[in-house]
Design an enzyme around this catalytic site. Structure first.
Site, short mmCIF file in Angstrom:
data_model
loop_
_atom_site.label_atom_id
_atom_site.label_comp_id
_atom_site.label_asym_id
_atom_site.label_seq_id
_atom_site.Cartn_x
_atom_site.Cartn_y
_atom_site.Cartn_z
N LYS A 191 0.88 -1.17 0.00
CA LYS A 191 0.00 0.00 0.00
C LYS A 191 0.92 1.22 0.00
O LYS A 191 0.86 2.10 0.88
CB LYS A 191 -0.90 -0.06 1.24
CG LYS A 191 -2.03 0.95 1.26
CD LYS A 191 -3.13 0.66 0.25
CE LYS A 191 -4.18 1.76 0.29
NZ LYS A 191 -5.08 1.72 -0.87
N ASP A 223 -5.72 -3.22 -2.05
CA ASP A 223 -7.15 -3.16 -2.39
C ASP A 223 -7.39 -3.65 -3.81
O ASP A 223 -8.33 -4.42 -4.08
CB ASP A 223 -7.72 -1.74 -2.18
CG ASP A 223 -6.76 -0.64 -2.61
OD1 ASP A 223 -5.59 -0.94 -2.91
OD2 ASP A 223 -7.19 0.53 -2.66
N ASP A 247 -2.12 -12.57 5.07
CA ASP A 247 -3.13 -13.31 5.83
C ASP A 247 -4.46 -13.27 5.07
O ASP A 247 -5.11 -14.30 4.85
CB ASP A 247 -3.27 -12.64 7.21
CG ASP A 247 -4.08 -13.49 8.18
OD1 ASP A 247 -4.49 -14.60 7.79
OD2 ASP A 247 -4.31 -13.04 9.32
#
Ligand code: NAD
Length: 360
Positions: A191, A223, A247
């Protein structure tokens, strides 16, 4: 060659699926001239019952001295009291921490004969799914500084995402090495438009990439990566990412293949040492019935041969045998569909072994 394998069968269906895997490994060893020696160790609920601790010191000691660890699953309703101080899952975290397993490899493969199991549309998965998620496992926000505080008198809490260059470098290298053995494509997920730690991550990944000119590197924000995983998972080969993003993405990647009983995993540390286990749990609802799907654990055995013992041909023999059994229409209950032949745990293990015999 001789290899020492620490075996933690664990609870529920753990012993059933591990037993089939050991049989398959022994057959492969026999065929290729390797010897696998096993030491059976206690961890999880069964260790709590016998010794009062989920991870006995002896288990840890023997794992440390072994070449690899094969694990079934731990836990079950008997030990599920959320207020209990001693819980089976502590064995998993204890093993990962004590053995320095900083890298989690989760291949998510949708085998052509199991296309119906995927929740995605036929048009999206027409070419199958074959993604390897390489997740950093011992750093980032799960291990960073955290605490409770106040914000202008309002109760608040914080967690810290922190990576040093060395932590990123070693996981990136595993990502690139893995890509070299596969489709030579890697996607680094971060990110970096927002997070400083992601900018460091991206810089180090790019630096590592210079050592692997044959591998095509791309970057995605988390995202977007989460969207692409359901929009077109076939675009991915290897994904390398942080603990938190990994994860979530590795679970998403597993779910698009639709079958929990098929998916293996590896947690790796230094010097090829690793712990290999299916991604599913101890399935207490079907334990002892002889109907559990052992293929995820058998495929974890193949990952052990590939990653810890560098036995690529042997690993492929197992993977091809599993695919062959599925192509022949055999299914355990969890992956059963109309017109297929329903078999139990030992039968499907035997079918895999027959394929290995025939394929040699
Ligand atoms: P689970 O993965 O054990 O089971 C979920 C569902 O999938 C169940 O219906 C089960 O029957 C089915 N299933 C799972 N593996 C299967 C297989 N190989 N063949 C056929 N069907 C299979 O998850 P859960 O029910 O949430 O957890 C049960 C216990 O396992 C809990 O105590 C949990 O803490 C523990 N657990 C352990 C691990 C591990 O050891 N790594 C991982 C997850 C959960």
């Amino acid at each position: 060659m001789k290899y020492n394998i620490a075996v933690i069968a664990g609870d529920g269906i753990g012993p059933e699926v591990v037993q089939e895997t050991v049989k398959v490994l022994n057959l492969v060893g026999e065929k290729f001239g390797h010897r696998f020696d096993y030491q059976y160790l206690l961890a999880g609920g069964c260790a709590i019952d016998k010794l009062g601790t989920p991870l006995p010191e002896e288990t840890l000691e023997i794992c440390r001295k072994s070449d690899a660890v094969l694990l079934g699953a731990v836990g079950g309703p008997k030990w599920d009291d959320p207020t209990a101080k001693i819980r089976p899952e502590q064995a998993l975290l204890g093993l990962r921490g004590a053995l320095g397993l900083y890298c989690n490899l989760r291949p998510a493969v949708l085998y052509a004969p199991l296309k119906d199991a995927s929740p995605l549309k036929e048009s999206i998965i027409a070419n199958g799914i074959d993604v390897l998620v390489v997740r950093e496992l011992t750093g980032g926000i799960y291990f960073g500084e955290r605490g409770l505080t106040t914000d202008n008198g309002i109760p608040a809490a914080y967690d810290t995402e922190k990576y040093n260059e060395e932590e990123v470098r070693r996981i990136a290298k595993i990502g690139f090495e893995s890509a070299m053995k596969r489709g030579k494509k890697i996607t680094s997920v971060d990110k970096a438009n927002i997070l400083e730690s992601s900018r460091l991550w991206r810089r180090v990944v790019e630096e590592v990439a210079t050592g692997y000119p044959e591998v095509e590197l791309s970057h995605l924000y988390i995202d977007n990566a989460a969207m692409q995983m359901v929009k077109d998972p076939t675009q991915f080969d290897v994904i390398v990412t942080s603990n938190l993003f990994g994860d979530i993405l590795s679970d998403e990647a597993s779910m698009v293949t639709g079958s929990i009983g098929m998916l293996p995993s590896a947690s790796l540390g230094e010097n090829s040492f690793g712990m290999y286990e299916p991604i599913h749990g101890s399935a207490p609802d079907i334990a002892g019935k002889g109907i559990a799907n052992p293929l995820a654990t058998i495929l974890s055995g193949a990952m052990m041969l590939r990653n810890s013992f560098k036995l690529e041909d042997e690993a492929q023999v197992i993977e091809k045998a599993v695919l062959g059994v599925l192509e022949d229409g055999y299914r355990t209950g969890d992956i059963m569909s109309e017109g297929m032949k329903l078999v139990g745990t030992t039968e499907i293990g035997k079918l895999v072994m027959e394929k290995i015999e025939k394929g040699m």
